[in-house]
Design a protein around this motif. Sequence first.
Motif, PDB file in Angstrom:
ATOM      1  N   ALA A 181     -10.314 -16.860  -6.560  1.00  0.00           N
ATOM      2  CA  ALA A 181      -9.285 -17.147  -5.561  1.00  0.00           C
ATOM      3  C   ALA A 181      -8.498 -18.410  -5.868  1.00  0.00           C
ATOM      4  N   HIS A 182      -8.984 -19.218  -6.784  1.00  0.00           N
ATOM      5  CA  HIS A 182      -8.343 -20.489  -7.116  1.00  0.00           C
ATOM      6  C   HIS A 182      -7.071 -20.221  -7.929  1.00  0.00           C
ATOM      7  N   PRO A 183      -6.004 -20.993  -7.730  1.00  0.00           N
ATOM      8  CA  PRO A 183      -4.785 -20.759  -8.508  1.00  0.00           C
ATOM      9  C   PRO A 183      -5.011 -20.785 -10.019  1.00  0.00           C
ATOM     10  N   GLN A 184      -5.923 -21.644 -10.487  1.00  0.00           N
ATOM     11  CA  GLN A 184      -6.155 -21.665 -11.930  1.00  0.00           C
ATOM     12  C   GLN A 184      -6.951 -20.456 -12.385  1.00  0.00           C
ATOM     13  N   GLY A 185      -7.922 -20.035 -11.597  1.00  0.00           N
ATOM     14  CA  GLY A 185      -8.648 -18.819 -11.935  1.00  0.00           C
ATOM     15  C   GLY A 185      -7.733 -17.613 -11.987  1.00  0.00           C
ATOM     16  N   GLN A 186      -6.782 -17.552 -11.066  1.00  0.00           N
ATOM     17  CA  GLN A 186      -5.833 -16.448 -11.064  1.00  0.00           C
ATOM     18  C   GLN A 186      -4.905 -16.516 -12.276  1.00  0.00           C
ATOM     19  N   ALA A 187      -4.506 -17.729 -12.660  1.00  0.00           N
ATOM     20  CA  ALA A 187      -3.650 -17.880 -13.836  1.00  0.00           C
ATOM     21  C   ALA A 187      -4.376 -17.413 -15.091  1.00  0.00           C
ATOM     22  N   GLY A 328      -0.711 -22.109 -15.139  1.00  0.00           N
ATOM     23  CA  GLY A 328      -1.386 -22.532 -13.923  1.00  0.00           C
ATOM     24  C   GLY A 328      -1.440 -24.045 -13.778  1.00  0.00           C
ATOM     25  N   PRO A 329      -1.897 -24.532 -12.621  1.00  0.00           N
ATOM     26  CA  PRO A 329      -1.845 -25.963 -12.322  1.00  0.00           C
ATOM     27  C   PRO A 329      -2.779 -26.812 -13.172  1.00  0.00           C
ATOM     28  N   ALA A 344     -15.797 -22.143 -13.310  1.00  0.00           N
ATOM     29  CA  ALA A 344     -15.549 -20.702 -13.333  1.00  0.00           C
ATOM     30  C   ALA A 344     -16.672 -19.872 -12.727  1.00  0.00           C
ATOM     31  N   GLY A 345     -17.664 -20.506 -12.126  1.00  0.00           N
ATOM     32  CA  GLY A 345     -18.709 -19.766 -11.435  1.00  0.00           C
ATOM     33  C   GLY A 345     -19.915 -19.412 -12.265  1.00  0.00           C
ATOM     34  N   ARG A 396      -3.129 -18.455 -29.389  1.00  0.00           N
ATOM     35  CA  ARG A 396      -3.603 -19.329 -28.320  1.00  0.00           C
ATOM     36  C   ARG A 396      -4.841 -18.737 -27.651  1.00  0.00           C
ATOM     37  N   LEU A 397      -5.854 -19.588 -27.480  1.00  0.00           N
ATOM     38  CA  LEU A 397      -7.096 -19.187 -26.826  1.00  0.00           C
ATOM     39  C   LEU A 397      -7.524 -20.290 -25.875  1.00  0.00           C
ATOM     40  N   SER A 398      -8.452 -19.975 -24.969  1.00  0.00           N
ATOM     41  CA  SER A 398      -8.968 -21.000 -24.061  1.00  0.00           C
ATOM     42  C   SER A 398     -10.416 -20.727 -23.714  1.00  0.00           C
ATOM     43  N   LEU A 399     -11.138 -21.784 -23.400  1.00  0.00           N
ATOM     44  CA  LEU A 399     -12.527 -21.644 -22.972  1.00  0.00           C
ATOM     45  C   LEU A 399     -12.615 -20.839 -21.677  1.00  0.00           C
ATOM     46  N   ALA A 400     -11.674 -21.087 -20.768  1.00  0.00           N
ATOM     47  CA  ALA A 400     -11.712 -20.398 -19.482  1.00  0.00           C
ATOM     48  C   ALA A 400     -11.503 -18.895 -19.643  1.00  0.00           C
ATOM     49  N   ARG A 401     -10.662 -18.503 -20.583  1.00  0.00           N
ATOM     50  CA  ARG A 401     -10.430 -17.062 -20.784  1.00  0.00           C
ATOM     51  C   ARG A 401     -11.642 -16.403 -21.454  1.00  0.00           C
TER      52      ARG A 401
END
Length: 471
Positions: A181-187, A328-329, A344-345, A396-401
Motif C-alpha cells: 500500500a506504500h507509494p514506494q511499494g506501488q512504484a 516513486g518517492p 518490503a515486509g 537497470r535493477l533494484s534490490l526492492a524489485r
Amino acid sequence: MRESSPPNPTTAPLAPQLLAQIWQGLDGAAAQLSAVGLIGNGDLPSVFGVSDLAQASVAAAGLAAAELAQAMGGATPALRCDRRLASMWFASSLRPDGWTAPALWDAVAGDYRCQDGWIRLHTNAPHHRIRALEVLELDPQAQREQVAAAVAGWRGVELEQAIVAHGGCAAEMRSQSQWQAHPQGQAVAGEALVAQARFDAGWRAKGSPDPARPLAGVRVLDLTRVLAGPTATRMLAGLGAEVLRIDPDWWDEPGVVPEMTLGKRCARLDLRAPGQRATFAALLAQADVLVHGYRGGALEGLGLGQQWRRQCNPALVDVALDAYGWSGPWAGRRGFDSLVQMSAGVAHAGMRELGRDRPTPLPVQALDHATGYLMAAAALRGLTLRWQDGVGSDWRLSLARTALLLTQQAPDAAQKEALAPETADDLGPAIEATAWGPARRLRDALEIDGVPLHWTLPAGPLGSAPAAWLD
C-alpha cells in the motif's frame, strides 16, 4: 490480528519458475532454458524460497555466459547449477586459513524496538553511524544499550524519516501489505525486474574471440559497493574480464573486501575532483561495461549522467543498481539489503510465520547476491547484443524489485530439507594468496561446458592498484 498471507499463484517448483521469470526479464529466448540443469537439494532456513532464488539467479548468469560463448562461435554449451553450493555462496565463499575475516557489522547496527514496532539502523559506514547517532542525540562512541534506550522513545516512521533526512540509513519494519500500500511499494510493483534500452553504436568485433573465455579482453569499470554490484563484477572477472574497481579515498568496507575483490584490481578516484573525474572519463571511454550502484541522480550531479556516458562511449554496456527502485518517492533513498528486507515486509513475514518476537530476515543477504547475479547476467546479455547487433545498452535493477520477485510467493513456515553440512570436498583445491593470508574458496556452484570459471587475481585491499587499464 494475524495478517493473511498473499495467495500463492503457483504450485510449481520455485527455482525453475524463478529462472524462467528472470530470463524473461532479461529478454532472453525461452528455448535457451532447456540448456540449464538445476541440480542438488536442500534449503536455507527461511519462510521464503531463498535457495530457489540463489539457484535461479546464479543459473541465469550462467545461461547468459553460455549464450555469449555461443554467439562468439562456440557450440551451444549445457550448464548445471548446484542448489546447495549456490546457497552457500550467498553466505560466503571465502574460508581463511590461519586468520580471521573482519567483522561484517558495526557494533550498533541492527534492529531496535521503538514505540510502535521495530526499526533497523544501518551503521557500517562511519558517516552513516554518525548521522544516526546525531539524530538520537548520542555520542559517536555510544553503545548498543544507549542506542536502544534512545530509539525506544521514537515512533518508527518518525525516526526513519529523521535519520534518512539527516543523511543516515534506517528502515522501519513494515508488513507485506503495508509495503504493497506504500507509494514506494506501488512504484516498485510497476517496474520491470530488469529494465533495458538499446542504442545503435555501430560496434564491430576486433580480434579472434575465445568462446572458452568469453570475457577475455573485456574491460569492466566497477563503481559499486557492498554487496550486489561487487557480486556481479566478481562473476564477470571469473569469466575473464579485466575488472577495475573505483572507490573514493575515504571509503572502506573491511568486512566484505576479502570476499568481494576476488579477480579485481582496485583503485581510488575522487569523482568530485575535476582532474580525477577526467581520469575516470578516459577509463570509461575505453571500457566495455560499466557497473555502478550510486544512488539515482548521484552521477548526474557529478556531470557523469546517462547522456554523458552514452556520448563518451556509445557502445557501452551500462548496468545500474538502485536500492529502492527507479521511480516513486524513495527512488533516491540510500539503502542496503537488510533495510529493504525491513521495508518490503520480508523481516515481518519471517517473524509472523515463525512466531518470533523480533524481525526475522532472510538467513543471508539474498537480495544483494541475487541482484548481483542478475546484474552480471544483464552485462553478459548486453555484450551478446553488442556482438550480434553492434549496439550499446542500458540496464537497470533494484534490490526492492528483486525482493518483489522473491515475495510474490506466499511465505511458508513448513519444515524444509536443510542443506547438508559443509565438508572439505566443498572447497576448491587452490590456495588463494589474499592480502590478509592464505584462503580457499568454495567450489563453483556453476558448471558451463567448455566455459570454466577461473579467477586470476586473489582478493586484495581497496586502493591497491593504479587507476589505469593494464594495456
